[in-house]
Design an enzyme around this catalytic site. Structure first.
Site, mmCIF file in Angstrom:
data_model
loop_
_atom_site.group_PDB
_atom_site.id
_atom_site.type_symbol
_atom_site.label_atom_id
_atom_site.label_comp_id
_atom_site.label_asym_id
_atom_site.label_seq_id
_atom_site.Cartn_x
_atom_site.Cartn_y
_atom_site.Cartn_z
ATOM 1 C CG ASP A 18 -1.546 1.271 1.618
ATOM 2 O OD1 ASP A 18 -2.076 1.730 0.764
ATOM 3 O OD2 ASP A 18 -1.068 1.981 2.618
ATOM 4 C CG ASP A 20 -1.435 8.046 1.194
ATOM 5 O OD1 ASP A 20 -0.277 8.478 0.868
ATOM 6 O OD2 ASP A 20 -2.432 8.554 0.739
ATOM 7 N NE ARG A 27 -2.016 13.581 -1.744
ATOM 8 C CZ ARG A 27 -1.338 13.296 -2.840
ATOM 9 N NH1 ARG A 27 -0.517 12.151 -3.081
ATOM 10 N NH2 ARG A 27 -1.219 14.214 -3.833
ATOM 11 N NE ARG A 143 -8.335 13.930 -3.596
ATOM 12 C CZ ARG A 143 -8.233 13.134 -2.467
ATOM 13 N NH1 ARG A 143 -9.178 12.814 -1.979
ATOM 14 N NH2 ARG A 143 -6.883 12.982 -2.107
ATOM 15 N NE ARG A 150 -4.356 15.626 2.235
ATOM 16 C CZ ARG A 150 -4.988 14.463 2.125
ATOM 17 N NH1 ARG A 150 -5.040 13.155 2.947
ATOM 18 N NH2 ARG A 150 -5.483 13.967 0.802
ATOM 19 C CB SER A 188 -11.660 11.470 0.589
ATOM 20 O OG SER A 188 -10.513 10.493 0.144
ATOM 21 C CG ASP A 190 -11.427 5.848 -2.711
ATOM 22 O OD1 ASP A 190 -11.132 6.867 -2.758
ATOM 23 O OD2 ASP A 190 -10.334 5.085 -2.143
HETATM 24 O O1 M1P Z 1 -4.561 5.523 -0.363
HETATM 25 C C1 M1P Z 1 -5.369 5.791 0.652
HETATM 26 C C2 M1P Z 1 -6.614 6.885 0.336
HETATM 27 O O2 M1P Z 1 -5.691 8.279 -0.234
HETATM 28 C C3 M1P Z 1 -6.405 9.239 -0.283
HETATM 29 O O3 M1P Z 1 -7.365 9.554 0.734
HETATM 30 P P1 M1P Z 1 -7.388 10.844 1.451
HETATM 31 O O4 M1P Z 1 -7.233 11.947 0.370
HETATM 32 O O5 M1P Z 1 -8.619 10.776 1.941
HETATM 33 O O6 M1P Z 1 -6.392 10.730 2.664
HETATM 34 C C4 M1P Z 1 -7.247 9.043 -1.504
HETATM 35 O O7 M1P Z 1 -6.459 9.108 -2.890
HETATM 36 C C5 M1P Z 1 -8.217 7.847 -1.442
HETATM 37 O O8 M1P Z 1 -8.840 7.531 -3.016
HETATM 38 C C6 M1P Z 1 -7.410 6.544 -1.329
HETATM 39 O O9 M1P Z 1 -8.109 5.529 -0.952
#
Ligand code: M1P
Length: 255
Positions: A18, A20, A27, A143, A150, A188, A190
């Protein structure tokens, strides 16, 4: 025997990550320590990532000194594998809108936009719905939120359960749509067809008949977006608490 595609490496082990919380902080970019660990691992195993985000965002995080992430990993899976690359070459994929159809999508997105408009939260930014190839991503704060915004939203959501309530409302409104709602990140959730979770990526590696497929993820609990692939019988799952924890487990498994 390894296939011709991986003939330069005498291994039948695949290691998938994975992004993040597992390879990078949410991010953010790869650390020098993680870059070194991945370089070392690629001498011992076939290496790939399986992210929920789209490829543009994942590439920003995983590119090293301007390199292309799809070249730096043997397998590159964005949007749970709906966008897929093997050794830098694209693999066939499907699309969310083809699955759902415009007539069913429109009421869904209209409902989402109304719901967001009615939400009373401390701040809102922009891009509340991000339409991707294999999924739609919905963010009540938007976003465009900064890293600080965040974190503030995440803490607020933990207290008030905003995303959970949003998902419940969608499930009740569209019970026959065949969709999964996955809260995988900080701001967010999905939306994708049932079965298009991260296990979708595994169909792209079947032809190689790997002896072992390892998967590393941080959201491996039920409801997390790593849960399905982590608990799939085809993988050996590793639950991590941070990128540093990933490096620690890699050193144990692949000394
Ligand atoms: O990889 C995990 C998630 O990362 C992002 O989530 P968020 O912006 O809420 O931190 C998104 O790109 C989400 O699609 C993805 O599942």
């Amino acid at each position: 025997m390894v296939s011709a595609a991986f003939a330069d490496r005498l291994t039948k082990k695949l290691v998938l990550f994975d992004v993040d919380g597992t390879l990078t902080p949410a991010r953010q970019a790869l650390s020098p320590e993680m870059i070194a660990a991945l370089d070392d691992l690629r001498k011992k195993a076939i290496v790939g990532f399986v992210g929920g985000s789209d490829l543009v965002k994942i590439s920003e995080q995983l590119s090293v000194n301007g390199s292309n992430a799809v070249d730096d990993f043997d397998y590159a899976f964005a949007e749970n594998g709906l966008t897929a690359y093997k050794l830098g070459k694209p693999l066939e994929s499907q699309s969310f809108i083809k699955f759902l159809g415009e007539d069913r999508y429109k009421p869904l997105v209209n409902f989402i936009l109304h719901y967001v408009a009615d939400m009373d939260i401390p701040i809102k930014r922009g891009t509340f719905v991000e339409f991707r190839n294999g999924m739609v991503n919905v963010s009540p704060i938007g976003r465009n939120a900064t890293i600080e915004e965040r974190l503030a939203f995440q803490a607020y959501d933990q207290k008030h359960g905003l995303r959970g309530a949003f998902v419940k409302a969608l499930q009740e409104k569209f019970p026959d749509y065949g969709l999964t709602y996955s809260i995988g990140g900080q701001i967010s959730f999905d939306i994708f067809p049932n079965g298009w979770d991260k296990t979708y990526a595994l169909r792209h590696v079947e032809d190689e008949e790997f002896d072992e497929i390892h998967f590393f993820g941080d959201k491996t609990y039920k409801g997390g977006n790593d849960y399905e692939i982590f608990s799939d019988p085809r993988t050996i799952g590793h639950s991590v608490t941070s990128p540093a924890d990933t490096i620690r487990i890699l050193a144990e498994l692949f000394p």
